[in-house]
Design a protein around this motif. Structure first.
Motif, PDB file in Angstrom:
ATOM      1  N   ALA A 274       0.838  -1.190   0.000  1.00  0.00           N
ATOM      2  CA  ALA A 274       0.000   0.000   0.000  1.00  0.00           C
ATOM      3  C   ALA A 274       0.878   1.247   0.000  1.00  0.00           C
ATOM      4  N   ALA A 275       0.379   2.311  -0.624  1.00  0.00           N
ATOM      5  CA  ALA A 275       1.159   3.540  -0.726  1.00  0.00           C
ATOM      6  C   ALA A 275       1.560   4.083   0.644  1.00  0.00           C
ATOM      7  N   SER A 276       0.707   3.888   1.642  1.00  0.00           N
ATOM      8  CA  SER A 276       0.968   4.425   2.964  1.00  0.00           C
ATOM      9  C   SER A 276       2.135   3.755   3.681  1.00  0.00           C
ATOM     10  N   VAL A 277       2.525   2.568   3.231  1.00  0.00           N
ATOM     11  CA  VAL A 277       3.603   1.843   3.897  1.00  0.00           C
ATOM     12  C   VAL A 277       4.799   1.599   2.994  1.00  0.00           C
ATOM     13  N   LYS A 278       4.691   1.932   1.727  1.00  0.00           N
ATOM     14  CA  LYS A 278       5.779   1.697   0.794  1.00  0.00           C
ATOM     15  C   LYS A 278       7.024   2.453   1.241  1.00  0.00           C
ATOM     16  N   GLY A 279       8.155   1.763   1.215  1.00  0.00           N
ATOM     17  CA  GLY A 279       9.401   2.344   1.688  1.00  0.00           C
ATOM     18  C   GLY A 279       9.666   2.114   3.157  1.00  0.00           C
ATOM     19  N   ARG A 280       8.652   1.679   3.903  1.00  0.00           N
ATOM     20  CA  ARG A 280       8.803   1.409   5.328  1.00  0.00           C
ATOM     21  C   ARG A 280       8.593  -0.063   5.674  1.00  0.00           C
ATOM     22  N   PHE A 281       7.671  -0.719   4.976  1.00  0.00           N
ATOM     23  CA  PHE A 281       7.344  -2.117   5.245  1.00  0.00           C
ATOM     24  C   PHE A 281       7.882  -2.999   4.126  1.00  0.00           C
ATOM     25  N   THR A 282       8.192  -4.235   4.468  1.00  0.00           N
ATOM     26  CA  THR A 282       8.632  -5.225   3.502  1.00  0.00           C
ATOM     27  C   THR A 282       7.918  -6.544   3.780  1.00  0.00           C
ATOM     28  N   ILE A 283       7.389  -7.163   2.736  1.00  0.00           N
ATOM     29  CA  ILE A 283       6.772  -8.469   2.876  1.00  0.00           C
ATOM     30  C   ILE A 283       7.690  -9.517   2.244  1.00  0.00           C
ATOM     31  N   SER A 284       7.778 -10.663   2.876  1.00  0.00           N
ATOM     32  CA  SER A 284       8.578 -11.763   2.355  1.00  0.00           C
ATOM     33  C   SER A 284       7.957 -13.078   2.799  1.00  0.00           C
ATOM     34  N   ARG A 285       8.370 -14.161   2.172  1.00  0.00           N
ATOM     35  CA  ARG A 285       7.869 -15.474   2.570  1.00  0.00           C
ATOM     36  C   ARG A 285       8.963 -16.509   2.447  1.00  0.00           C
ATOM     37  N   ASP A 286       8.844 -17.525   3.262  1.00  0.00           N
ATOM     38  CA  ASP A 286       9.745 -18.665   3.251  1.00  0.00           C
ATOM     39  C   ASP A 286       8.865 -19.892   3.051  1.00  0.00           C
ATOM     40  N   ASN A 287       8.807 -20.377   1.818  1.00  0.00           N
ATOM     41  CA  ASN A 287       7.909 -21.486   1.523  1.00  0.00           C
ATOM     42  C   ASN A 287       8.346 -22.792   2.182  1.00  0.00           C
ATOM     43  N   ALA A 288       9.635 -22.940   2.443  1.00  0.00           N
ATOM     44  CA  ALA A 288      10.103 -24.130   3.149  1.00  0.00           C
ATOM     45  C   ALA A 288       9.514 -24.205   4.547  1.00  0.00           C
ATOM     46  N   LYS A 289       9.236 -23.042   5.139  1.00  0.00           N
ATOM     47  CA  LYS A 289       8.643 -22.975   6.469  1.00  0.00           C
ATOM     48  C   LYS A 289       7.167 -22.620   6.439  1.00  0.00           C
ATOM     49  N   ASN A 290       6.618 -22.389   5.242  1.00  0.00           N
ATOM     50  CA  ASN A 290       5.227 -21.964   5.087  1.00  0.00           C
ATOM     51  C   ASN A 290       4.907 -20.763   5.968  1.00  0.00           C
ATOM     52  N   THR A 291       5.772 -19.771   5.904  1.00  0.00           N
ATOM     53  CA  THR A 291       5.654 -18.602   6.756  1.00  0.00           C
ATOM     54  C   THR A 291       5.796 -17.327   5.930  1.00  0.00           C
ATOM     55  N   VAL A 292       4.960 -16.342   6.226  1.00  0.00           N
ATOM     56  CA  VAL A 292       5.059 -15.026   5.621  1.00  0.00           C
ATOM     57  C   VAL A 292       5.398 -14.022   6.717  1.00  0.00           C
ATOM     58  N   TYR A 293       6.198 -13.027   6.359  1.00  0.00           N
ATOM     59  CA  TYR A 293       6.652 -12.026   7.305  1.00  0.00           C
ATOM     60  C   TYR A 293       6.268 -10.634   6.831  1.00  0.00           C
ATOM     61  N   LEU A 294       6.047  -9.749   7.780  1.00  0.00           N
ATOM     62  CA  LEU A 294       5.889  -8.333   7.494  1.00  0.00           C
ATOM     63  C   LEU A 294       6.853  -7.573   8.386  1.00  0.00           C
ATOM     64  N   GLN A 295       7.923  -7.062   7.794  1.00  0.00           N
ATOM     65  CA  GLN A 295       8.888  -6.246   8.512  1.00  0.00           C
ATOM     66  C   GLN A 295       8.409  -4.802   8.458  1.00  0.00           C
ATOM     67  N   MET A 296       8.189  -4.208   9.618  1.00  0.00           N
ATOM     68  CA  MET A 296       7.641  -2.864   9.717  1.00  0.00           C
ATOM     69  C   MET A 296       8.679  -1.957  10.363  1.00  0.00           C
ATOM     70  N   ASN A 297       9.179  -1.008   9.602  1.00  0.00           N
ATOM     71  CA  ASN A 297      10.159  -0.047  10.080  1.00  0.00           C
ATOM     72  C   ASN A 297       9.564   1.352  10.082  1.00  0.00           C
ATOM     73  N   SER A 298      10.208   2.259  10.804  1.00  0.00           N
ATOM     74  CA  SER A 298       9.780   3.655  10.876  1.00  0.00           C
ATOM     75  C   SER A 298       8.291   3.763  11.186  1.00  0.00           C
ATOM     76  N   LEU A 299       7.857   3.044  12.189  1.00  0.00           N
ATOM     77  CA  LEU A 299       6.435   2.974  12.509  1.00  0.00           C
ATOM     78  C   LEU A 299       5.895   4.321  12.973  1.00  0.00           C
ATOM     79  N   LYS A 300       4.656   4.582  12.587  1.00  0.00           N
ATOM     80  CA  LYS A 300       3.955   5.813  12.915  1.00  0.00           C
ATOM     81  C   LYS A 300       2.717   5.489  13.738  1.00  0.00           C
ATOM     82  N   PRO A 301       2.229   6.441  14.543  1.00  0.00           N
ATOM     83  CA  PRO A 301       0.999   6.178  15.302  1.00  0.00           C
ATOM     84  C   PRO A 301      -0.167   5.747  14.416  1.00  0.00           C
ATOM     85  N   GLU A 302      -0.241   6.255  13.206  1.00  0.00           N
ATOM     86  CA  GLU A 302      -1.322   5.877  12.312  1.00  0.00           C
ATOM     87  C   GLU A 302      -1.224   4.444  11.800  1.00  0.00           C
ATOM     88  N   ASP A 303      -0.124   3.763  12.095  1.00  0.00           N
ATOM     89  CA  ASP A 303      -0.015   2.341  11.789  1.00  0.00           C
ATOM     90  C   ASP A 303      -0.708   1.470  12.833  1.00  0.00           C
TER      91      ASP A 303
END
Length: 121
Positions: free
Chosen positions: A61-90
């Motif tokens: 989403a435009a509101s999180v682009k440049g701050r959040f990163t999504i990734s997945r590890d299919n060997a572990k069947n896990t998805v991650y959301l790395q959230m940096n520079s968090l704001k109160p509106e998050d």
């Protein structure tokens, strides 16, 4: 046929970071797109990030682009959301989600239970 369990929510100060994890299981999980939605009180649930089952196609989403990163590890069947520079509106409840046919997303087929993320000023 897909079960989703989130972890990693909590309280953080503005400017800090959190990483959400979602463990996926079930018969159809191997070819699902996975994503993250969030919903704040009085707000509609919105798609924050999504990733195709092979990880080649992503959405942020435009509101999180440049701050959040999504990734997945299919060997572990896990998805991650790395959230940096968090704001109160998050601040919101974040939900892991699965889409059986999305590339990276079409319509949500399965939901996790939600994880609270609170960002203080």
């Amino acid at each position: 046929q897909v079960q989703l369990v989130e972890s990693g929510g909590g309280l953080v100060q503005a400017g800090g970071s959190l990483r959400l994890s979602c463990a996926a299981s079930g018969r159809l999980v191997s070819n699902c797109a996975l994503g993250w939605f969030r919903q704040a009180p009085g707000k509609e649930r919105e798609l924050v990030a999504a990733i195709s089952w092979k990880g080649a196609n992503t959405y942020l989403a435009a509101s999180v682009k440049g701050r959040f990163t999504i990734s997945r590890d299919n060997a572990k069947n896990t998805v991650y959301l790395q959230m940096n520079s968090l704001k109160p509106e998050d601040t919101a409840v974040y939900y892991c989600a699965a889409d059986l046919y999305g590339d990276p997303w079409g319509a949500t087929d399965f939901w996790g239970q939600g994880a609270q993320v609170t960002v203080s000023s």
